[in-house]
Write a protein that holds these residues in place. Structure first.
Motif, PDB file in Angstrom:
ATOM      1  N   LEU A   4       0.861  -1.184   0.000  1.00 16.25           N
ATOM      2  CA  LEU A   4       0.000   0.000   0.000  1.00 16.25           C
ATOM      3  C   LEU A   4       0.896   1.232   0.000  1.00 16.25           C
ATOM      4  N   ILE A   5       0.652   2.111  -0.969  1.00 15.33           N
ATOM      5  CA  ILE A   5       1.412   3.358  -1.013  1.00 15.33           C
ATOM      6  C   ILE A   5       0.483   4.488  -0.585  1.00 15.33           C
ATOM      7  N   VAL A   6       0.811   5.123   0.519  1.00 14.66           N
ATOM      8  CA  VAL A   6       0.005   6.264   0.986  1.00 14.66           C
ATOM      9  C   VAL A   6       0.842   7.505   0.743  1.00 14.66           C
ATOM     10  N   GLU A   7       0.468   8.274  -0.269  1.00 13.81           N
ATOM     11  CA  GLU A   7       1.293   9.413  -0.682  1.00 13.81           C
ATOM     12  C   GLU A   7       0.384  10.421  -1.378  1.00 13.81           C
ATOM     13  N   ASP A   8       0.464  11.701  -0.936  1.00 10.59           N
ATOM     14  CA  ASP A   8      -0.451  12.690  -1.506  1.00 10.59           C
ATOM     15  C   ASP A   8       0.074  13.292  -2.793  1.00 10.59           C
ATOM     16  N   GLY A  24       7.120  -6.631  -9.665  1.00  8.76           N
ATOM     17  CA  GLY A  24       6.319  -7.797  -9.349  1.00  8.76           C
ATOM     18  C   GLY A  24       5.427  -7.620  -8.148  1.00  8.76           C
ATOM     19  N   TYR A  25       5.379  -6.433  -7.621  1.00  7.94           N
ATOM     20  CA  TYR A  25       4.483  -6.212  -6.485  1.00  7.94           C
ATOM     21  C   TYR A  25       3.097  -5.859  -6.988  1.00  7.94           C
ATOM     22  N   VAL A  26       2.150  -6.106  -6.129  1.00  7.51           N
ATOM     23  CA  VAL A  26       0.794  -5.672  -6.425  1.00  7.51           C
ATOM     24  C   VAL A  26       0.568  -4.431  -5.562  1.00  7.51           C
ATOM     25  N   ILE A  27       0.111  -3.362  -6.195  1.00  5.98           N
ATOM     26  CA  ILE A  27       0.082  -2.078  -5.502  1.00  5.98           C
ATOM     27  C   ILE A  27      -1.321  -1.536  -5.317  1.00  5.98           C
ATOM     28  N   ASP A  28      -1.631  -1.140  -4.082  1.00 11.69           N
ATOM     29  CA  ASP A  28      -2.802  -0.300  -3.834  1.00 11.69           C
ATOM     30  C   ASP A  28      -2.257   1.070  -3.464  1.00 11.69           C
ATOM     31  N   SER A  29      -3.027   2.122  -3.747  1.00  9.97           N
ATOM     32  CA  SER A  29      -2.520   3.423  -3.340  1.00  9.97           C
ATOM     33  C   SER A  29      -3.617   4.263  -2.710  1.00  9.97           C
ATOM     34  N   ALA A  30      -3.177   5.188  -1.882  1.00  7.31           N
ATOM     35  CA  ALA A  30      -4.107   6.097  -1.220  1.00  7.31           C
ATOM     36  C   ALA A  30      -3.518   7.490  -1.296  1.00  7.31           C
ATOM     37  N   GLU A  31      -4.375   8.512  -1.453  1.00  4.67           N
ATOM     38  CA  GLU A  31      -3.809   9.856  -1.667  1.00  4.67           C
ATOM     39  C   GLU A  31      -3.919  10.746  -0.436  1.00  4.67           C
ATOM     40  N   ASP A  32      -4.477  10.226   0.629  1.00  5.53           N
ATOM     41  CA  ASP A  32      -4.406  11.000   1.861  1.00  5.53           C
ATOM     42  C   ASP A  32      -4.422  10.028   3.046  1.00  5.53           C
ATOM     43  N   GLY A  33      -4.223  10.550   4.235  1.00  5.31           N
ATOM     44  CA  GLY A  33      -4.080   9.712   5.423  1.00  5.31           C
ATOM     45  C   GLY A  33      -5.335   8.905   5.731  1.00  5.31           C
ATOM     46  N   GLU A  34      -6.476   9.514   5.578  1.00  6.27           N
ATOM     47  CA  GLU A  34      -7.720   8.822   5.927  1.00  6.27           C
ATOM     48  C   GLU A  34      -7.931   7.588   5.061  1.00  6.27           C
ATOM     49  N   GLU A  35      -7.778   7.808   3.745  1.00  3.37           N
ATOM     50  CA  GLU A  35      -7.949   6.695   2.813  1.00  3.37           C
ATOM     51  C   GLU A  35      -6.910   5.617   3.098  1.00  3.37           C
ATOM     52  N   GLY A  36      -5.665   6.082   3.371  1.00  2.69           N
ATOM     53  CA  GLY A  36      -4.583   5.143   3.656  1.00  2.69           C
ATOM     54  C   GLY A  36      -4.906   4.286   4.866  1.00  2.69           C
ATOM     55  N   ASN A  42      -8.181  -2.587   6.431  1.00  2.00           N
ATOM     56  CA  ASN A  42      -9.070  -3.578   5.845  1.00  2.00           C
ATOM     57  C   ASN A  42      -8.382  -4.664   5.019  1.00  2.00           C
ATOM     58  N   TRP A  43      -7.130  -4.472   4.701  1.00  5.96           N
ATOM     59  CA  TRP A  43      -6.422  -5.527   3.984  1.00  5.96           C
ATOM     60  C   TRP A  43      -5.116  -5.829   4.713  1.00  5.96           C
ATOM     61  N   ASP A  44      -4.648  -7.066   4.508  1.00  2.89           N
ATOM     62  CA  ASP A  44      -3.348  -7.389   5.101  1.00  2.89           C
ATOM     63  C   ASP A  44      -2.278  -7.175   4.058  1.00  2.89           C
ATOM     64  N   TYR A  45      -1.678  -5.989   4.094  1.00  5.43           N
ATOM     65  CA  TYR A  45      -0.615  -5.706   3.127  1.00  5.43           C
ATOM     66  C   TYR A  45       0.681  -6.309   3.618  1.00  5.43           C
ATOM     67  N   ASP A  46       1.594  -6.562   2.672  1.00  9.77           N
ATOM     68  CA  ASP A  46       2.902  -7.079   3.077  1.00  9.77           C
ATOM     69  C   ASP A  46       3.758  -5.937   3.605  1.00  9.77           C
ATOM     70  N   VAL A  47       3.644  -4.781   2.968  1.00 10.56           N
ATOM     71  CA  VAL A  47       4.326  -3.581   3.477  1.00 10.56           C
ATOM     72  C   VAL A  47       3.462  -2.356   3.140  1.00 10.56           C
ATOM     73  N   ILE A  48       3.483  -1.370   4.035  1.00 13.45           N
ATOM     74  CA  ILE A  48       2.820  -0.101   3.730  1.00 13.45           C
ATOM     75  C   ILE A  48       3.903   0.970   3.595  1.00 13.45           C
ATOM     76  N   ILE A  49       3.898   1.697   2.473  1.00 12.97           N
ATOM     77  CA  ILE A  49       4.815   2.827   2.302  1.00 12.97           C
ATOM     78  C   ILE A  49       4.028   4.078   2.668  1.00 12.97           C
ATOM     79  N   LEU A  50       4.486   4.781   3.695  1.00 11.65           N
ATOM     80  CA  LEU A  50       3.665   5.841   4.285  1.00 11.65           C
ATOM     81  C   LEU A  50       4.385   7.185   4.246  1.00 11.65           C
ATOM     82  N   ASP A  51       3.707   8.177   3.659  1.00 11.00           N
ATOM     83  CA  ASP A  51       4.214   9.551   3.675  1.00 11.00           C
ATOM     84  C   ASP A  51       3.770  10.190   4.992  1.00 11.00           C
ATOM     85  N   ILE A  52       4.429  11.264   5.394  1.00 15.56           N
ATOM     86  CA  ILE A  52       4.061  11.896   6.674  1.00 15.56           C
ATOM     87  C   ILE A  52       3.179  13.124   6.465  1.00 15.56           C
ATOM     88  N   MET A  53       3.663  14.055   5.623  1.00 11.84           N
ATOM     89  CA  MET A  53       2.918  15.302   5.438  1.00 11.84           C
ATOM     90  C   MET A  53       1.809  15.084   4.420  1.00 11.84           C
TER      91      MET A  53
END
Lengths: 217, 479
Positions: A4-8, A24-36, A42-53
């Motif tokens: 999961l990539i959470v990045e605005d 080879g990764y499967v990617i979900d993305s979110a554009e703000d903190g709430e969506e992220g 709700n899903w078990d991601y293998d890793v979440i890449i999280l932006d701060i601001m």
């Protein structure tokens, strides 16, 4: 492996998605903190890449909320590189910290390491009897003979090897091999399993009826 | 060389010089008075000796006396040295007889009293019938270590009565030694005491410079602590501490500014790096390359906007010299801004109301125009669905007041205190996409404050935002 990539920052999110999908990764993305946070919960991601601001909810809050319920590995990817921020991130329960601008190769390596660590492995090479999978080189071999797999077959084999000796349910496989936009029918998974089994030969991938698939004894 | 330029050295030198000068003056004055009194004593004794001798000498003169003395002859008068037995001062009679028998000139010594007497030179023609001896011009002089009293009466008579100054000189020599000793002692005490006082006076200065040095070396939290310092230095220390505080906060602001700026630049750089690295993984279609290049271009434009704004902000901040000040009618500036802004959007009706007879303000009209445009375009940007924008002009005795009000969505309460901060964005993603640098309001505030004015924002969410600008009508620079 599903990330999961959470990045605005749209342009960055797109570039990350493109690059990591090709790894080879499967990617979900979110554009703000709430969506992220919603997706992370709700899903078990293998890793979440999280932006701060980020708007609506910043990365710190997302991480704090997430950690109340889940141990999903989190890599913080932020422009805030001060020691204080790193310390805060790690203390809040992130597993890694990378400062923008970053090198894609380093991000890939860190993601591999996080996934490896989550599965309790120490080596980049996963083996089961004659079957060998090198996560760094992205190669698979059976009895030292290279086998060509599609990205999805590779991901399937990798996921089963990561969870060696345990039965992986079809739901788990769906969750980790396809992203939210994939509306593949369930039999498609079976097709990929079949193809992988054929390419690897032997009986590496076993079917446990009604439970799922496994590599192992 | 440096040493001689130090205050301490100069003070010490001056103090020692003054001390030495005062001591030398006082002691030599004392010495001279002492000497004078000693000599006066000798003189008095000579005078009384003269008086006692006179009755003995005078009659002799009247009796024809010694042969005439030629005062004009170059040769010194012959001197008679009487032997011990014939000391005229011991026995006046004998003395007189000696004078008589030997003719003209007598010099005699009383070794015990240390007195010397010379008598002589009475011209033969002189008639001294009455023995009135008038001591007419008594004259003291010091000759060959002797003090002599010379009395002449016309040219009839010369009496020299003298006394060696051996004992006086001895006493004076002793006095000299004493004075030297006292002087040295006093000088020594003054030297040490002065040194201590000067050291103590200068100690705070040394502490100030030490602290300043530590601060210069990077320990910015240090401050001068001079609780017990003299008043002048304490106030100096206070002034310095205030300057340090000011510099410190300025430096901190600068550091924060650089950190903010580099932080803001990281994101577009990250975009460029991520996009290009992803692109370079394998060969791509023209469409893909286009998309990637467009993303890179957007990041580049963002960096340019940011660099421009940063430069602008740095240039203006508190630097009045970049302003082209001119006495301006504010209503003209408002009209021109409104005219320009009307073209921005149809959804945002602009109304404005200016004062008829407003007093002209000392401003940079272009900058104030820029401020108005920025505030208007902010109102347009943040209320994409349209809203009314009102600009009004007011005036008090000291201030020209501008109000820019919109009836838009307003600013969230928790965001309001931060809107003038650099890189603060009420809505991160939206303002970034619209190309905002996050510096617009900082620049506005900077411009107004450089004019000596103030800007404030009030907002009610859902009802709108009002920016109030106050510009001084008589800025300090004008008076």
């Amino acid at each position: 492996m599903r990330l999961l990539i959470v990045e605005d920052e749209a342009d960055l999110r797109v570039a990350l998605t493109m690059s990591l999908e090709e790894d080879g990764y499967v990617i979900d993305s979110a554009e703000d903190g709430e969506e992220g946070l919603y997706k992370a919960m709700n899903w078990d991601y293998d890793v979440i890449i999280l932006d701060i601001m980020m708007p609506k909810m910043d990365g710190w809050d997302v991480l704090a909320e997430l950690r109340k319920e889940k141990n999903t590995p989190v890599l913080i990817l932020t422009a805030r590189g001060a020691i204080d921020d790193r310390v805060k991130g790690l203390d809040l329960g992130s597993d890694d910290f990378l400062v923008k601008p970053f090198d894609m190769a380093e991000l890939s390596a860190r993601l591999r390491a996080l996934i490896r660590r989550a599965a309790g492995k120490t080596s980049t090479v996963l083996t089961y009897r004659g079957l060998q999978l090198d996560t760094a080189k992205k190669t698979v071999s059976v009895d030292a003979i290279a086998v060509q797999l599609t990205a999805l077959e590779y991901a399937l084999v990798q996921f089963l090897l990561m969870h060696q000796d345990t039965v992986v349910s079809r739901t788990d496989l769906y969750e980790h091999l396809f992203n939210e936009d994939d509306d593949s029918l369930s039999n498609v998974l079976d097709v990929h399993v079949c193809n992988a089994r054929r390419k690897l030969g032997g009986t590496y991938i076993k079917t446990r009826r009604g439970l799922g698939y496994t590599i192992g004894d | 060389m440096n040493k001689y330029r130090s205050i301490r050295w100069q003070l010490m030198a001056w103090q020692r010089f003054l001390l030495a000068a005062v001591l030398i003056t006082l002691l030599s004055l004392h010495y001279h008075l002492r000497r004078k009194s000693e000599i006066a004593e000798v003189d008095a004794s000579l005078q009384s000796a003269l008086m006692s001798v006179m009755p003995a000498v005078a009659p002799m003169m009247g009796r024809g006396g010694p042969p005439p003395y030629e005062p004009n002859s170059n040769a010194p008068p012959p001197r008679y040295e009487p032997d011990e037995e014939n000391n005229p001062l011991i026995i006046a009679e004998t003395y007189l007889e000696e004078i008589e028998s030997n003719g003209y000139y007598v010099t005699s010594w009383d070794t015990e009293k240390g007195l010397m007497l010379s008598v002589g030179a009475v011209p033969a023609s002189a008639s001294l019938g009455n023995y009135e001896l008038i001591v007419e011009t008594p004259h003291f002089l010091t000759l060959n270590g002797n003090r002599e009293l010379v009395v002449t009466h016309n040219t009839d008579l010369i009496i020299v009565i003298g006394r060696p100054l051996t004992d006086v000189n001895l006493a004076l020599k002793k006095t000299r030694y004493q004075l030297l000793l006292v002087g040295s002692l006093v000088f020594l005490i003054g030297h040490i005491g002065g040194g201590i006082i000067i050291r103590r006076t200068l100690q705070p200065i040394r502490e100030i410079s030490q602290t300043a040095e530590e601060i210069a070396r990077g320990d910015h939290s240090r401050r001068i602590e001079l609780a017990a310092a003299p008043e002048e230095l304490a106030s100096l220390a206070q002034t310095l501490n205030n300057s340090f505080n000011h510099l410190d906060s300025a430096l901190e602001a600068q550091i924060r500014f650089s950190a903010d700026a580099s932080h803001e630049l990281r994101t577009p750089i990250a975009v460029i790096m991520a996009q290009t690295q992803a692109a370079l993984k394998r060969d791509r279609s023209t469409e893909e390359y286009k998309t990637i290049l467009q993303a890179c271009l957007r990041a580049g434009i963002r960096m340019r906007t940011m660099a421009d704004s940063l430069l602008e902000l740095t240039r203006i901040s508190g630097n009045g010299s970049v302003l082209n000040m001119a006495l301006t009618n504010l209503s003209e500036v408002i009209s021109s801004a409104v005219e320009e802004a009307t073209q921005l959007s149809e959804n945002h009706p602009l109304s404005f109301q200016t004062l008829e007879n407003s007093r002209p303000v000392q401003i940079d009209p272009e900058r104030i125009h820029q401020v108005l445009m920025n505030l208007i375009s902010n109102a347009v940007k943040h209320n994409p669905d349209g809203c009314t924008i009102r600009i009004s002009q007011k005036e008090t005795a000291e201030w020209a007041i501008l109000e820019i009000a919109d009836e838009g969505t307003g600013i969230p309460v928790d965001a309001l205190p931060h809107i003038f901060e650099r890189f603060y964005r009420v809505d991160e993603s939206r303002s970034r996409e619209s190309g905002g640098s996050g510096l617009g309001l900082s620049i506005v505030k900077s411009i107004i404050e450089t004019h000596g004015g103030t800007i404030e924002a009030a907002s009610i969410p859902g009802q709108g935002t009002t920016f109030t600008i106050q510009l001084p009508l008589n800025p300090a620079s004008d008076r």
